[in-house]
Design a protein around this motif. Structure first.
Motif, PDB file in Angstrom:
ATOM      1  N   PHE A   8     -37.868   0.626 -25.054  1.00  0.00           N
ATOM      2  CA  PHE A   8     -38.284   1.930 -24.921  1.00  0.00           C
ATOM      3  C   PHE A   8     -38.475   2.872 -25.723  1.00  0.00           C
ATOM      4  O   PHE A   8     -39.396   3.729 -25.556  1.00  0.00           O
ATOM      5  CB  PHE A   8     -37.273   2.445 -23.522  1.00  0.00           C
ATOM      6  CG  PHE A   8     -37.474   1.765 -22.344  1.00  0.00           C
ATOM      7  CD1 PHE A   8     -38.580   2.104 -21.612  1.00  0.00           C
ATOM      8  CD2 PHE A   8     -36.402   0.951 -21.581  1.00  0.00           C
ATOM      9  CE1 PHE A   8     -38.519   1.363 -20.360  1.00  0.00           C
ATOM     10  CE2 PHE A   8     -36.387   0.755 -20.407  1.00  0.00           C
ATOM     11  CZ  PHE A   8     -37.602   0.544 -19.782  1.00  0.00           C
ATOM     12  N   PHE A  12     -42.115   4.746 -26.182  1.00  0.00           N
ATOM     13  CA  PHE A  12     -42.225   6.212 -26.392  1.00  0.00           C
ATOM     14  C   PHE A  12     -42.614   6.640 -27.642  1.00  0.00           C
ATOM     15  O   PHE A  12     -43.568   7.824 -27.510  1.00  0.00           O
ATOM     16  CB  PHE A  12     -40.735   6.911 -25.912  1.00  0.00           C
ATOM     17  CG  PHE A  12     -40.456   6.877 -24.637  1.00  0.00           C
ATOM     18  CD1 PHE A  12     -41.145   7.907 -23.671  1.00  0.00           C
ATOM     19  CD2 PHE A  12     -39.303   6.387 -24.049  1.00  0.00           C
ATOM     20  CE1 PHE A  12     -40.541   8.292 -22.362  1.00  0.00           C
ATOM     21  CE2 PHE A  12     -39.071   6.448 -22.960  1.00  0.00           C
ATOM     22  CZ  PHE A  12     -39.741   7.322 -22.049  1.00  0.00           C
ATOM     23  N   GLY A  16     -46.078   8.559 -27.453  1.00  0.00           N
ATOM     24  CA  GLY A  16     -46.143  10.129 -28.247  1.00  0.00           C
ATOM     25  C   GLY A  16     -47.366  10.001 -29.225  1.00  0.00           C
ATOM     26  O   GLY A  16     -47.911  11.280 -29.324  1.00  0.00           O
ATOM     27  N   LEU A  25     -41.856  13.395 -26.826  1.00  0.00           N
ATOM     28  CA  LEU A  25     -41.812  11.823 -26.689  1.00  0.00           C
ATOM     29  C   LEU A  25     -41.550  11.073 -27.852  1.00  0.00           C
ATOM     30  O   LEU A  25     -40.855  10.118 -28.057  1.00  0.00           O
ATOM     31  CB  LEU A  25     -43.331  11.363 -26.197  1.00  0.00           C
ATOM     32  CG  LEU A  25     -43.732  11.725 -24.984  1.00  0.00           C
ATOM     33  CD1 LEU A  25     -45.235  11.432 -24.466  1.00  0.00           C
ATOM     34  CD2 LEU A  25     -42.798  10.883 -23.770  1.00  0.00           C
ATOM     35  N   GLY A  29     -38.399   8.761 -28.444  1.00  0.00           N
ATOM     36  CA  GLY A  29     -38.568   7.573 -29.077  1.00  0.00           C
ATOM     37  C   GLY A  29     -37.637   7.228 -30.093  1.00  0.00           C
ATOM     38  O   GLY A  29     -36.880   6.087 -30.110  1.00  0.00           O
TER      39      GLY A  29
END
Length: 112
Positions: A8, A12, A16, A25, A29
Motif C-alpha cells: 500500500f 500511495f 502521489g 499521498l 505512502g
C-alpha cells in the motif's frame, strides 16, 4: 501485515507521483512503507539497517526527504528520498538484477 503495508505504501507513492506530486499521498505512502518494513524485518533490524556507519549518508538523505515531503515540498523531498534510497540499497541492486536475469530461464516466460 508487513507486505501489505509495504504494498500500500508503494501504491500511495506511485499514486502521489501520478497526481503531480500530491504531498499528502506521498507522506502517507512513506509512512506506510516504513511501517511495513518494520513489520517485515523487525524494529531492531530496521534501526540497525538505517543507522549503520557506512549508510548514514543515504539515511540522512532519505529521512531528510521524508521530512521535506511532510513540510509540503514534495518534488524536492522525493528527489532527496530517491538519492537516499539509491545510496541505501546500492548493494542490493546487483542481487535484484541477477534475479531478473534468471527469469529468462523459466520455460514459459522465456518464450514471451
Amino acid at each position: 501485515i508487513g507486505v501489505g503495508l509495504v504494498g500500500f505504501g508503494l501504491f500511495f507513492l506511485l499514486f502521489g507521483v501520478l497526481l503531480y506530486f500530491d504531498s499528502v499521498l506521498l507522506a502517507f505512502g512513506n509512512i506506510l512503507f516504513l511501517s511495513g518494513l518494520v513489520f517485515i524485518i523487525g524494529f531492531r533490524r530496521t534501526f540497525t539497517f538505517f543507522f549503520q556507519r557506512p549508510k548514514m549518508k543515504g539515511t540522512s538523505f532519505f529521512f531528510g526527504g521524508l521530512i521535506i515531503v511532510l513540510m509540503r515540498w514534495p518534488i524536492l523531498g522525493m528527489l532527496l528520498e530517491a538519492y537516499g534510497f539509491i545510496t541505501l540499497f546500492r548493494s542490493f541492486f546487483p542481487v535484484a538484477f541477477g534475479f531478473l536475469g534468471s527469469l529468462a530461464n523459466i520455460p514459459l516466460l522465456s518464450q514471451v
